[in-house]
Design a protein around this motif. Structure first.
Motif, PDB file in Angstrom:
ATOM      1  N   ALA A 166     -55.393 109.137 -33.694  1.00 15.88           N
ATOM      2  CA  ALA A 166     -54.480 108.184 -35.056  1.00 15.88           C
ATOM      3  C   ALA A 166     -55.220 107.436 -34.930  1.00 15.88           C
ATOM      4  CB  ALA A 166     -53.054 109.068 -34.957  1.00 15.88           C
ATOM      5  N   VAL A 167     -54.864 106.537 -33.058  1.00 16.46           N
ATOM      6  CA  VAL A 167     -55.039 105.165 -33.246  1.00 16.46           C
ATOM      7  C   VAL A 167     -56.829 105.030 -33.644  1.00 16.46           C
ATOM      8  CG1 VAL A 167     -55.600 103.736 -31.636  1.00 16.46           C
ATOM      9  CG2 VAL A 167     -53.317 105.174 -31.783  1.00 16.46           C
ATOM     10  N   LEU A 168     -57.285 105.846 -33.168  1.00 18.85           N
ATOM     11  CA  LEU A 168     -59.411 105.868 -33.768  1.00 18.85           C
ATOM     12  C   LEU A 168     -59.777 105.704 -35.144  1.00 18.85           C
ATOM     13  CD1 LEU A 168     -60.386 108.199 -30.739  1.00 18.85           C
ATOM     14  CD2 LEU A 168     -60.884 105.646 -31.136  1.00 18.85           C
ATOM     15  N   LEU A 169     -58.882 106.355 -35.813  1.00 21.62           N
ATOM     16  CA  LEU A 169     -58.471 106.541 -37.617  1.00 21.62           C
ATOM     17  C   LEU A 169     -58.095 105.719 -37.849  1.00 21.62           C
ATOM     18  CD1 LEU A 169     -57.727 110.433 -37.588  1.00 21.62           C
ATOM     19  CD2 LEU A 169     -59.858 109.316 -38.118  1.00 21.62           C
ATOM     20  N   ASP A 170     -57.308 105.600 -37.013  1.00 21.13           N
ATOM     21  CA  ASP A 170     -56.441 103.470 -38.261  1.00 21.13           C
ATOM     22  C   ASP A 170     -56.794 102.472 -37.441  1.00 21.13           C
ATOM     23  OD1 ASP A 170     -54.606 105.663 -38.457  1.00 21.13           O
ATOM     24  OD2 ASP A 170     -52.693 104.378 -37.545  1.00 21.13           O
ATOM     25  N   GLY A 171     -57.987 102.171 -37.071  1.00 22.72           N
ATOM     26  CA  GLY A 171     -58.966 101.453 -36.245  1.00 22.72           C
ATOM     27  C   GLY A 171     -60.031 101.792 -37.368  1.00 22.72           C
ATOM     28  N   LEU A 172     -60.620 102.191 -37.488  1.00 22.18           N
ATOM     29  CA  LEU A 172     -61.973 102.492 -38.794  1.00 22.18           C
ATOM     30  C   LEU A 172     -61.262 102.527 -39.615  1.00 22.18           C
ATOM     31  CD1 LEU A 172     -64.646 103.880 -39.232  1.00 22.18           C
ATOM     32  CD2 LEU A 172     -63.673 105.936 -39.117  1.00 22.18           C
ATOM     33  N   SER A 173     -60.256 102.372 -40.539  1.00 24.78           N
ATOM     34  CA  SER A 173     -59.973 102.236 -41.736  1.00 24.78           C
ATOM     35  C   SER A 173     -59.488 100.992 -41.671  1.00 24.78           C
ATOM     36  CB  SER A 173     -58.620 103.439 -41.933  1.00 24.78           C
ATOM     37  OG  SER A 173     -59.016 104.186 -42.213  1.00 24.78           O
ATOM     38  N   ASP A 174     -59.522 100.531 -40.335  1.00 22.51           N
ATOM     39  CA  ASP A 174     -58.781  98.582 -40.732  1.00 22.51           C
ATOM     40  C   ASP A 174     -60.019  97.850 -40.683  1.00 22.51           C
ATOM     41  OD1 ASP A 174     -56.095  99.531 -40.414  1.00 22.51           O
ATOM     42  OD2 ASP A 174     -56.073  98.393 -38.310  1.00 22.51           O
ATOM     43  N   TRP A 175     -61.055  98.532 -39.853  1.00 19.89           N
ATOM     44  CA  TRP A 175     -61.950  97.121 -39.703  1.00 19.89           C
ATOM     45  C   TRP A 175     -63.010  97.736 -40.620  1.00 19.89           C
ATOM     46  CZ3 TRP A 175     -67.279  99.253 -40.269  1.00 19.89           C
ATOM     47  CH2 TRP A 175     -67.967  99.277 -40.276  1.00 19.89           C
ATOM     48  N   MET A 176     -63.078  98.845 -41.839  1.00 21.32           N
ATOM     49  CA  MET A 176     -63.398  98.603 -42.628  1.00 21.32           C
ATOM     50  C   MET A 176     -63.016  98.099 -44.276  1.00 21.32           C
ATOM     51  SD  MET A 176     -64.306 103.130 -43.434  1.00 21.32           S
ATOM     52  CE  MET A 176     -64.191 103.572 -44.305  1.00 21.32           C
ATOM     53  N   GLY A 177     -61.686  98.445 -43.590  1.00 18.35           N
ATOM     54  CA  GLY A 177     -61.066  97.412 -44.322  1.00 18.35           C
ATOM     55  C   GLY A 177     -61.579  95.555 -44.459  1.00 18.35           C
ATOM     56  N   ARG A 178     -61.350  95.271 -43.238  1.00 20.14           N
ATOM     57  CA  ARG A 178     -62.139  93.549 -43.244  1.00 20.14           C
ATOM     58  C   ARG A 178     -63.199  93.660 -43.655  1.00 20.14           C
ATOM     59  NH1 ARG A 178     -62.987  92.268 -38.286  1.00 20.14           N
ATOM     60  NH2 ARG A 178     -62.220  94.630 -36.989  1.00 20.14           N
ATOM     61  N   LYS A 179     -63.930  94.853 -43.289  1.00 22.20           N
ATOM     62  CA  LYS A 179     -65.790  94.358 -43.575  1.00 22.20           C
ATOM     63  C   LYS A 179     -66.278  94.720 -45.045  1.00 22.20           C
ATOM     64  CE  LYS A 179     -67.217  92.668 -39.565  1.00 22.20           C
ATOM     65  NZ  LYS A 179     -67.302  91.845 -39.219  1.00 22.20           N
ATOM     66  N   GLY A 180     -65.280  95.137 -45.843  1.00 24.96           N
ATOM     67  CA  GLY A 180     -65.264  95.313 -47.263  1.00 24.96           C
ATOM     68  C   GLY A 180     -65.795  96.774 -47.443  1.00 24.96           C
ATOM     69  N   PHE A 181     -65.835  98.156 -46.761  1.00 26.88           N
ATOM     70  CA  PHE A 181     -66.452  99.335 -47.051  1.00 26.88           C
ATOM     71  C   PHE A 181     -65.382 100.342 -47.429  1.00 26.88           C
ATOM     72  CE2 PHE A 181     -68.867  97.517 -43.295  1.00 26.88           C
ATOM     73  CZ  PHE A 181     -70.436  98.161 -44.359  1.00 26.88           C
ATOM     74  N   ALA A 182     -65.296 100.699 -48.908  1.00 27.39           N
ATOM     75  CA  ALA A 182     -64.474 101.721 -49.457  1.00 27.39           C
ATOM     76  C   ALA A 182     -64.557 103.006 -49.218  1.00 27.39           C
ATOM     77  CB  ALA A 182     -64.106 101.630 -50.604  1.00 27.39           C
ATOM     78  N   ALA A 183     -65.790 103.607 -47.786  1.00 26.46           N
ATOM     79  CA  ALA A 183     -65.992 105.011 -47.649  1.00 26.46           C
ATOM     80  C   ALA A 183     -67.055 104.840 -46.905  1.00 26.46           C
ATOM     81  CB  ALA A 183     -66.795 105.659 -49.191  1.00 26.46           C
ATOM     82  N   VAL A 184     -67.272 105.885 -45.599  1.00 28.37           N
ATOM     83  CA  VAL A 184     -67.269 106.147 -44.576  1.00 28.37           C
ATOM     84  C   VAL A 184     -69.362 105.769 -44.421  1.00 28.37           C
ATOM     85  CG1 VAL A 184     -68.185 107.092 -42.948  1.00 28.37           C
ATOM     86  CG2 VAL A 184     -66.139 107.255 -43.568  1.00 28.37           C
ATOM     87  N   ASP A 185     -69.282 106.782 -46.259  1.00 26.76           N
ATOM     88  CA  ASP A 185     -70.755 106.755 -46.549  1.00 26.76           C
ATOM     89  C   ASP A 185     -71.162 105.958 -47.314  1.00 26.76           C
ATOM     90  OD1 ASP A 185     -70.760 109.694 -46.899  1.00 26.76           O
ATOM     91  OD2 ASP A 185     -70.469 110.202 -48.953  1.00 26.76           O
ATOM     92  N   GLN A 186     -71.162 104.413 -47.231  1.00 28.93           N
ATOM     93  CA  GLN A 186     -71.402 102.939 -47.479  1.00 28.93           C
ATOM     94  C   GLN A 186     -71.748 102.479 -45.973  1.00 28.93           C
ATOM     95  OE1 GLN A 186     -68.037 101.199 -49.420  1.00 28.93           O
ATOM     96  NE2 GLN A 186     -68.396 102.161 -51.143  1.00 28.93           N
ATOM     97  N   LEU A 187     -71.409 103.293 -44.846  1.00 27.28           N
ATOM     98  CA  LEU A 187     -71.827 102.175 -43.791  1.00 27.28           C
ATOM     99  C   LEU A 187     -72.647 103.287 -42.679  1.00 27.28           C
ATOM    100  CD1 LEU A 187     -69.969 103.073 -41.087  1.00 27.28           C
ATOM    101  CD2 LEU A 187     -68.340 101.933 -42.853  1.00 27.28           C
TER     102      LEU A 187
END
Ligand SMILES: Cc1cc2nc3c(=O)[nH]c(=O)nc-3n(C[C@H](O)[C@H](O)[C@H](O)COP(=O)(O)O)c2cc1C
Length: 336
Positions: free
Chosen positions: A280-301
């Protein structure tokens, strides 16, 4: 945040996969991993040696005669009690697949083609969403040729592909003369996924006790560089899904593998170190990072920092190598 991901044709809720480890040795363990949020779970491996042992046991039981089956079993108490043998594995797989709502992937660890096909089929029948072949083979005999080693990998894959309809991934080592070509051959032979890379548990030497010591060491993030380099190189060059394994400790390690081009990112050591809830820590961290970098979906990055298709790969690697050395030399010793 849209984390859903495809892996070998399977729809996953996110790209984090619990890779084979003792955490998946019980149904409760599998449930804890799923509750922590992982997108899929690879069960610990069933080993070829266990298949052989069970085959030998069956042969001996058959020789003894069906009516003395119960008595015969008592001759093999150790095998029956201690080994998590194939039948027990299949039972765990069946119960685990029924207990969680994420795909459970069976794992076979071996090196010869015989036997694998039957058990891969049995795993499929027990509910495995896919099969991972962990081809753990260190050719210790110095006379075995590289081509033979490679062919072994292809043969094992081909046998299993012929036996099952679920997707099949190959977890391989990085130690080939041309790792890229090995990956391409497996892709062409029908691998649905390539899992880069398995870790050889190399023995150490204790100079005080004058003894060889073995043991399963957990990984560290620096070890992720090798698989990440190959994922970045293979992205767009093979049809198989790419799974990264080794060195995922924190969210940044997960992000880096996705940027390199991994379809899914596996983790074992970090979950063993911190508990399954670390997912859960890894996944929350991924979502936080995506939010900071302006990505809405994993496919974009995914694959943003892969080696672009069409690049001269050898020149690309060489340029990186020369550039890195130049940087190191100029900072430490002045220009060269
Ligand atoms: C204690 C332990 C047991 C493992 N058992 C298996 C196994 O049964 N089958 C397998 O394919 N990999 C096994 N692995 C390897 C992991 O699945 C993983 O590929 C490797 O540890 C690298 O990932 P990590 O850096 O996240 O640990 C094991 C690793 C550890 C640490």
């Amino acid at each position: 945040m849209e984390l859903s991901t495809g892996y070998m044709g399977l729809a996953l809720r996110n790209p984090l996969v619990a890779s084979a480890s003792p955490l998946s040795k019980t149904v409760d363990g599998v449930r804890r991993l799923a509750d922590a949020g992982v997108g899929a779970i690879v069960l610990y491996s069933l080993f070829e040696e266990q298949l052989r042992r069970e085959a030998a046991l069956n042969a001996q039981l058959a020789d003894t005669g069906a009516e003395s089956f119960g008595e015969a079993l008592t001759y093999f108490p150790d095998v029956a009690e201690e080994e998590p043998g194939p039948r027990r594995y299949l039972s765990l797989l069946e119960r685990a697949a029924a207990a969680v709502d994420v795909p459970v992937i069976g794992s076979l660890n071996g090196v010869t083609p015989g036997g694998w096909a039957d058990y891969a089929r049995a795993m499929q029948d027990a509910g495995a969403a896919a099969i991972e072949l962990n081809i753990y083979y260190l050719p210790g005999d110095p006379h075995i040729s590289g081509r033979d080693v490679e062919q072994r990998h292809v043969d094992v894959l081909t046998r299993v592909k012929d036996a099952v309809t679920v997707p099949v991934a190959v977890k391989l080592s990085p130690y080939f003369s041309s790792t890229g070509e090995m990956a391409v051959r497996l892709d062409e032979a029908g691998a649905d996924g390539l899992v880069l890379f398995n870790r050889f548990l190399q023995p150490d030497i204790d100079p005080e006790d004058l003894a060889v010591v073995s043991g399963v060491g957990l990984s560290n993030p620096a070890e992720a560089k090798l698989p990440r380099t190959w994922i970045a190189l293979l992205r767009g060059r093979v049809g198989a899904s790419l799974a990264a394994t080794t060195g995922v400790e924190g969210p940044a390690d997960l992000v880096k593998y996705l940027l390199a081009g991994a379809d899914v990112v596996m983790t074992a050591s970090a979950l063993l170190r911190h508990g399954p809830e670390h997912a859960a820590v890894l996944l929350d961290g991924l979502s936080d990072w995506m939010g900071r970098k302006g990505f809405a979906a994993v496919d974009q990055l995914r694959g943003m920092l892969a080696v672009p298709p069409g690049t001269d790969e050898a020149a690309h690697e060489r340029a990186g190598y020369v550039g890195a050395l130049r940087e190191a030399n100029s900072s430490a010793y002045g220009d060269w």
